[in-house]
Design an enzyme around this catalytic site. Sequence first.
Site, PDB file in Angstrom:
ATOM      1  N   SER A   1       0.858  -1.184   0.000  1.00  0.00           N
ATOM      2  CA  SER A   1       0.000   0.000   0.000  1.00  0.00           C
ATOM      3  C   SER A   1       0.895   1.236   0.000  1.00  0.00           C
ATOM      4  O   SER A   1       1.738   1.371  -0.885  1.00  0.00           O
ATOM      5  CB  SER A   1      -0.950  -0.025   1.207  1.00  0.00           C
TER       6      SER A   1
ATOM      7  N   HIS B   1      -2.865  -1.037  -3.363  1.00  0.00           N
ATOM      8  CA  HIS B   1      -4.072  -0.232  -3.209  1.00  0.00           C
ATOM      9  C   HIS B   1      -4.061   0.909  -4.217  1.00  0.00           C
ATOM     10  O   HIS B   1      -3.100   1.676  -4.300  1.00  0.00           O
ATOM     11  CB  HIS B   1      -4.163   0.324  -1.789  1.00  0.00           C
TER      12      HIS B   1
ATOM     13  N   ASP C   1      -3.640  -4.075   6.519  1.00  0.00           N
ATOM     14  CA  ASP C   1      -4.068  -4.867   5.369  1.00  0.00           C
ATOM     15  C   ASP C   1      -3.058  -5.969   5.079  1.00  0.00           C
ATOM     16  O   ASP C   1      -1.852  -5.768   5.183  1.00  0.00           O
ATOM     17  CB  ASP C   1      -4.212  -3.969   4.144  1.00  0.00           C
TER      18      ASP C   1
END
Length: 347
Positions: A14, A41, A133
Amino acid sequence: MSEQPRDLVVVGASAGGVEALRDLVSGLPADFAAAVVVVLHLPPAGVSSLPAILGRAGPLPAESARHGGTLRPGRIYTAPPDHHLLVEDGRVRLSRGPTENGHRPAIDATFRSAAQARGPGVIGVVLSGSLDDGTTGLSVIKSRGGLAYVQDPKEAIYRGMPESALMRVKMDGVLPAREMGAELAQRVRETVDGCGVPPLSLIDEVEAKAARAGERVAASLPEVVDVTNPSKFACPDCQGVLFSLDERGMRYRCRVGHAWTAQALFQQQSQEIEQALWAGLRALEEKRDLAGSMCEDAQARGFPLVATRYQWHAEETSRAVEVLRQFLLNGLPAPDGPADELSDESA
């Protein structure tokens, strides 16, 4: 005994992830014996330049994954914007299932599907990123006999995702991103026993079903409301009740499938509170100005008592404006504490 190769590497990143991904793929050899699936992401609109970036960074060709495409060794497949990248029967499945932690593509959705499809033949890698995440998906990979690697948090631009994974998953390696490629090249040459692999838990099955929204799934598979208990919280995406996916209340899903970890939910709530407070400040300033105008109008028309009442409203509202403004500018704590930054990087 049924042996199978380690032929699938799934990588999640990310914030700060582009640099880490570039370093990782630069160390992969041209004869790398596994397919590499990458989830970064991304904002939902536009076209990702990530395949071009990764294709230039190392010897392996990179492409944006296509629905139904076959996963081939020695190639890198990146998740396109606004789609979960799922693995099924050696092929790519793109889905617009519910977001997870506000993201689509979501790292956990990809990791979970890879563990379900390939069991011990999967290697999961978590790179730079904020929040947590990838942790849940990496734990599913480990539970199915796969390997788990994480970027050394000391070199990650954003430490949140690597540190979360380290806290909750037993790792097979913690390495700088530039050293990861050589290590993976050695591990994908191994064969593993494909027998006796435990099935996905019921919760993981339900979550996998949610990510495959719109595709045919087992009719007998229960919904999240059938196997979990409602929490005290509402889903930020749809305002429905969130159901707790574990006993400690660290993961949640709503009835329609939006998924949140406790950390991501906390951050989202903090952002919504700040937005609401700024909206409240705007409304208070408008009320102050309107009360002032009505006070002037009453004075001009010769109604001093009415003018005094509106003057009082203007003064009280003005005091509230100052208090709220000072709180927003100086007193609102960051969701992740003073040492962490919470921006996402996209390609």
